[in-house]
Design a protein around this motif. Sequence first.
Motif, PDB file in Angstrom:
ATOM      1  N   VAL A  18      15.574  40.682  32.083  1.00 55.84           N
ATOM      2  CA  VAL A  18      14.836  40.240  30.776  1.00 55.84           C
ATOM      3  C   VAL A  18      15.815  39.198  30.178  1.00 55.84           C
ATOM      4  N   GLU A  19      15.283  38.229  29.762  1.00 56.82           N
ATOM      5  CA  GLU A  19      15.942  37.182  29.030  1.00 56.82           C
ATOM      6  C   GLU A  19      16.308  37.560  27.467  1.00 56.82           C
ATOM      7  N   VAL A  20      17.595  37.469  27.191  1.00 55.43           N
ATOM      8  CA  VAL A  20      17.611  37.857  25.771  1.00 55.43           C
ATOM      9  C   VAL A  20      18.442  36.841  25.087  1.00 55.43           C
ATOM     10  N   SER A  21      17.809  36.314  23.752  1.00 53.01           N
ATOM     11  CA  SER A  21      18.244  35.235  22.845  1.00 53.01           C
ATOM     12  C   SER A  21      18.287  35.797  21.436  1.00 53.01           C
ATOM     13  N   LEU A  22      19.513  35.467  20.997  1.00 56.73           N
ATOM     14  CA  LEU A  22      19.540  35.970  19.660  1.00 56.73           C
ATOM     15  C   LEU A  22      20.551  34.977  18.893  1.00 56.73           C
ATOM     16  N   SER A  23      20.434  35.183  17.427  1.00 58.17           N
ATOM     17  CA  SER A  23      21.214  34.898  16.509  1.00 58.17           C
ATOM     18  C   SER A  23      21.775  35.914  15.490  1.00 58.17           C
ATOM     19  N   GLY A  24      22.435  35.747  14.353  1.00 58.82           N
ATOM     20  CA  GLY A  24      22.637  36.813  13.458  1.00 58.82           C
ATOM     21  C   GLY A  24      21.425  37.443  12.801  1.00 58.82           C
ATOM     22  N   ALA A  25      20.269  36.733  13.027  1.00 59.30           N
ATOM     23  CA  ALA A  25      19.203  37.109  12.157  1.00 59.30           C
ATOM     24  C   ALA A  25      18.006  37.413  12.922  1.00 59.30           C
ATOM     25  N   LYS A  26      17.823  36.930  14.044  1.00 55.45           N
ATOM     26  CA  LYS A  26      16.702  37.249  14.932  1.00 55.45           C
ATOM     27  C   LYS A  26      16.965  37.407  16.584  1.00 55.45           C
ATOM     28  N   VAL A  27      16.266  38.331  17.137  1.00 57.37           N
ATOM     29  CA  VAL A  27      16.278  38.308  18.683  1.00 57.37           C
ATOM     30  C   VAL A  27      15.179  38.131  19.488  1.00 57.37           C
ATOM     31  N   ARG A  28      15.281  37.641  20.476  1.00 57.95           N
ATOM     32  CA  ARG A  28      13.991  37.159  21.483  1.00 57.95           C
ATOM     33  C   ARG A  28      14.116  37.737  22.871  1.00 57.95           C
ATOM     34  N   PHE A  29      13.294  38.572  23.276  1.00 53.77           N
ATOM     35  CA  PHE A  29      13.032  39.015  24.633  1.00 53.77           C
ATOM     36  C   PHE A  29      12.158  38.307  25.558  1.00 53.77           C
ATOM     37  N   GLY A  30      12.630  37.687  26.535  1.00 55.13           N
ATOM     38  CA  GLY A  30      11.490  37.107  27.389  1.00 55.13           C
ATOM     39  C   GLY A  30      11.276  38.258  28.714  1.00 55.13           C
ATOM     40  N   LEU A  31       9.778  38.625  28.830  1.00 54.66           N
ATOM     41  CA  LEU A  31       9.655  39.879  29.501  1.00 54.66           C
ATOM     42  C   LEU A  31       8.491  39.270  30.520  1.00 54.66           C
ATOM     43  N   GLY A  32       8.806  38.458  31.242  1.00 53.20           N
ATOM     44  CA  GLY A  32       7.542  37.820  32.319  1.00 53.20           C
ATOM     45  C   GLY A  32       6.739  37.024  31.482  1.00 53.20           C
ATOM     46  N   SER A  33       5.448  37.399  31.485  1.00 50.61           N
ATOM     47  CA  SER A  33       4.619  36.579  30.531  1.00 50.61           C
ATOM     48  C   SER A  33       4.312  36.879  29.147  1.00 50.61           C
ATOM     49  N   ALA A  34       5.418  37.716  28.706  1.00 47.72           N
ATOM     50  CA  ALA A  34       5.430  38.444  27.384  1.00 47.72           C
ATOM     51  C   ALA A  34       6.645  38.131  26.673  1.00 47.72           C
ATOM     52  N   VAL A  35       6.739  37.459  25.328  1.00 48.21           N
ATOM     53  CA  VAL A  35       7.869  37.138  24.557  1.00 48.21           C
ATOM     54  C   VAL A  35       7.765  38.099  23.466  1.00 48.21           C
ATOM     55  N   LEU A  36       8.811  38.677  23.012  1.00 43.92           N
ATOM     56  CA  LEU A  36       8.809  39.758  22.046  1.00 43.92           C
ATOM     57  C   LEU A  36       9.941  39.027  21.187  1.00 43.92           C
TER      58      LEU A  36
END
Length: 367
Positions: free
Chosen positions: A215-233
């Motif tokens: 899972v690709e995890v990208s974050l700042s102090g205010a937001k987080v994004r999870f890359g899960l194959g074809s879905a992005v949360l």
Amino acid sequence: MKATLERAVLLKSLGHVQSVVERRNTIPILSNVLLEAGEDGSLRLMATDLDLQVDERVEADVSQAGATTVPAHTFFDIVRKLPEGSQVQLSAAEGKMEVVAGRARFNLQTLPRDDFPVIAEGELPTRFELPAATLRQIIDKTRFAISSEETRYYLMGIFFHVADDKLKAAATDGHRLARVTVEKPEGADGMPDIIVPKKCVGELRKLLDEVEGTVEVSLSGAKVRFGLGSAVLTSKLIDGTFPDYNRVIPTGNDKLLKVDPKSFMDGVDRVATIASEKTRAVKMAVDADKITLSVTSPENGLAVEEVPASYGSDQLEIGFNARYLMDILHEIEGDSVEVHLADAAAPTLLRENDQSQALYVLMPMRV
């Protein structure tokens, strides 16, 4: 917009995005799911509650590119009831979208794509990858301890931080604490401390069931994004300070009890049948080779059960909330759990052994 795709593909993707949509909304557009057919032969589905957003792309036969939004739960129910194996044709124009599959035909009201809000991510400077299995384990072993008390909003999520060159995740509701420690992923240096909200944790866990790799995890102090194959949360983070939980992890509990977690949990479950709903209290009398579990209820009577155990210290009586104790024991995977005790009033430490990634702290009750 015109696109055709298989029911199973549409249903699976809709299942992922529609669960973010709240059942009651004062803003009509937030009840809708965005459908965007691209010239590249993809259909994008997206839903948001302004704090959390799921965005997924699936392959489709697109004959006319375009975008619209339709009521998420209604659309999901329709697709769920369509015949298995059918091809679903979607065509949107002039404030309506037609859904055709086999002999079934539906006309849905739409709202303009331009009204649909998208969470602005901003810069997400910290990026790393985590195996999906590791992230699943972190969530499963901590989320039961997340608080649901809105006055302590900063406890309503899982706290992720880097310490001692490890990535640590913790959750607590003031009565129990769960913490998992894993290897620090490459790229997590300098990561800010973050609290991922409970709703995001729940949606992430559902999506993780279908991810095999990382899972690709990208974050700042205010937001987080999870890359899960074809879905992005994508989710906003809880804006608060998580308490210093290390202070409640006991280091001097010298009374060691070892017991099979399954038989321990089953015993607690049985005697707790008569416990009052309010306290759920179970008393443990610890002896050399057994634990005597008992519950006394003014309304229901008395329940007692003995569980074999190994213990080498002075006899001790201590009380716990049965539900909290069972939640912890449920997450112990091996055939033995270490219960580190001090006295009837001190926090108790539970773990599989000193090598295990997860540890738990449980506050006792007066019984």
